[in-house]
Design a protein around this motif. Structure first.
Motif, PDB file in Angstrom:
ATOM      1  N   GLN A 181      -4.523   5.902  58.539  1.00 14.98           N
ATOM      2  CA  GLN A 181      -4.399   7.381  58.736  1.00 14.98           C
ATOM      3  C   GLN A 181      -3.097   7.681  58.310  1.00 14.98           C
ATOM      4  O   GLN A 181      -2.216   7.460  59.094  1.00 14.98           O
ATOM      5  CB  GLN A 181      -4.926   7.727  59.855  1.00 14.98           C
ATOM      6  CG  GLN A 181      -5.210   9.220  60.294  1.00 14.98           C
ATOM      7  CD  GLN A 181      -3.948  10.125  60.480  1.00 14.98           C
ATOM      8  OE1 GLN A 181      -3.012   9.539  61.343  1.00 14.98           O
ATOM      9  NE2 GLN A 181      -3.715  10.926  59.792  1.00 14.98           N
ATOM     10  N   SER A 199      -8.010   9.181  56.063  1.00 12.00           N
ATOM     11  CA  SER A 199      -8.336   8.148  57.242  1.00 12.00           C
ATOM     12  C   SER A 199      -9.324   7.186  56.561  1.00 12.00           C
ATOM     13  O   SER A 199     -10.416   7.672  55.952  1.00 12.00           O
ATOM     14  CB  SER A 199      -8.807   8.965  58.282  1.00 12.00           C
ATOM     15  OG  SER A 199      -9.053   7.998  59.295  1.00 12.00           O
ATOM     16  N   GLU A 228      -6.852  17.706  58.789  1.00 13.85           N
ATOM     17  CA  GLU A 228      -6.303  16.715  59.481  1.00 13.85           C
ATOM     18  C   GLU A 228      -7.082  16.298  60.760  1.00 13.85           C
ATOM     19  O   GLU A 228      -7.546  15.104  60.812  1.00 13.85           O
ATOM     20  CB  GLU A 228      -4.866  16.777  59.832  1.00 13.85           C
ATOM     21  CG  GLU A 228      -4.120  15.717  60.488  1.00 13.85           C
ATOM     22  CD  GLU A 228      -2.727  15.530  60.674  1.00 13.85           C
ATOM     23  OE1 GLU A 228      -2.286  14.632  60.990  1.00 13.85           O
ATOM     24  OE2 GLU A 228      -2.039  16.564  60.404  1.00 13.85           O
ATOM     25  N   LYS A 232      -9.271  12.564  60.903  1.00 10.54           N
ATOM     26  CA  LYS A 232      -9.245  11.934  61.836  1.00 10.54           C
ATOM     27  C   LYS A 232     -10.642  11.485  62.795  1.00 10.54           C
ATOM     28  O   LYS A 232     -10.771  10.407  63.422  1.00 10.54           O
ATOM     29  CB  LYS A 232      -8.148  12.494  63.000  1.00 10.54           C
ATOM     30  CG  LYS A 232      -6.762  12.228  62.558  1.00 10.54           C
ATOM     31  CD  LYS A 232      -5.899  12.839  63.514  1.00 10.54           C
ATOM     32  CE  LYS A 232      -4.315  12.834  63.102  1.00 10.54           C
ATOM     33  NZ  LYS A 232      -3.397  13.284  64.009  1.00 10.54           N
TER      34      LYS A 232
END
Length: 237
Positions: A181, A199, A228, A232
């Motif tokens: 990641q 990721s 982001e 994740k």
């Protein structure tokens, strides 16, 4: 007597000529009138036929356009249903059950299949989130191998000017399997600042490579944070 007889003959001849001339004039008038009537009828019929053909062509074009629109809508529905659906909670679940991801609010499915990939676009169309799941020998060739540290990675890749690694977390197993990641920001001379977040994982034993990549062209930092968070949230099933 001969003179009178000649006069009578001339008179009769003149009368006959007048009668013939009168008949000829009448016939010509009737023929002209008949021709004009026929021409008018042909012209009218031709005009009506042309208008009818134009109207018919217009209706056919409209019907064809409607069919194409319906086909496009059907294709979009098929693409979306083949890839999966975004739930009311914003979580996209793959139709094949391989993964799920929390999609930023307002983003929509752009295209996808039920076996390898799906992409999402922001409302502006400037930002993209791409999911890829590859299995088999192609997974080894297509995947990116990540070094252990951000500094090593920065020295490995070049993504334009002023590249800055914002976050970096890579774990590598003895067999070569990895989880990764990271996020970065850089400037492209052609189209400005980019924000990239990624990721995913690689399973060496199963030969599977799964990755979620978010690319942001918007200058709004809130969008970068949403992307982001999205990558994740990427989970392999």
């Amino acid at each position: 007597m001969r003179k009178n007889s000649r006069i009578i003959t001339l008179a009769v001849a003149a009368a006959v000529m007048m009668a013939v001339t009168a008949c000829g004039s009448k016939d010509k008038t009737e023929t002209t009138a008949s021709t004009e009537t026929t021409t008018e009828a042909v012209t009218t019929t031709g005009t009506e036929t042309t208008a009818s053909e134009a109207e018919s062509t217009e209706e056919e074009d409209q019907a064809e356009e409607e069919e194409m629109d319906e086909a496009d809508e059907a294709a979009e529905e098929t693409t979306a249903s083949a890839a999966g659906e975004i739930g009311s909670d914003g979580v996209f679940k793959a139709a094949n059950g391989k993964f799920e991801i929390k999609v930023p609010a307002g983003w929509t499915i752009d295209e996808g299949s039920d076996d390898e990939y799906v992409t999402f676009l922001s409302a502006s169309g400037d930002d993209m989130l791409e999911i890829m799941t590859i299995s088999g020998s192609s997974a080894d060739s297509i995947r990116e191998i990540y070094p252990d540290t951000a500094e090593e990675y920065k020295n490995m890749v070049s993504r334009g000017d002023d590249m800055e690694i914002l976050s970096y977390d890579v774990k590598t197993k003895d067999d070569g399997s990895q989880t990764f990641q990271y996020s970065m920001k850089y400037t492209n001379p052609n189209d400005g600042i980019h924000y990239l977040a990624e990721s995913g994982s690689y399973d060496a034993a199963k030969q599977t490579y799964s990755c979620a990549t978010g690319t942001v062209m918007s200058t709004d930092e809130a969008v970068s944070k949403q992307v982001e968070e999205a990558v994740k949230s990427f989970k392999i099933k």
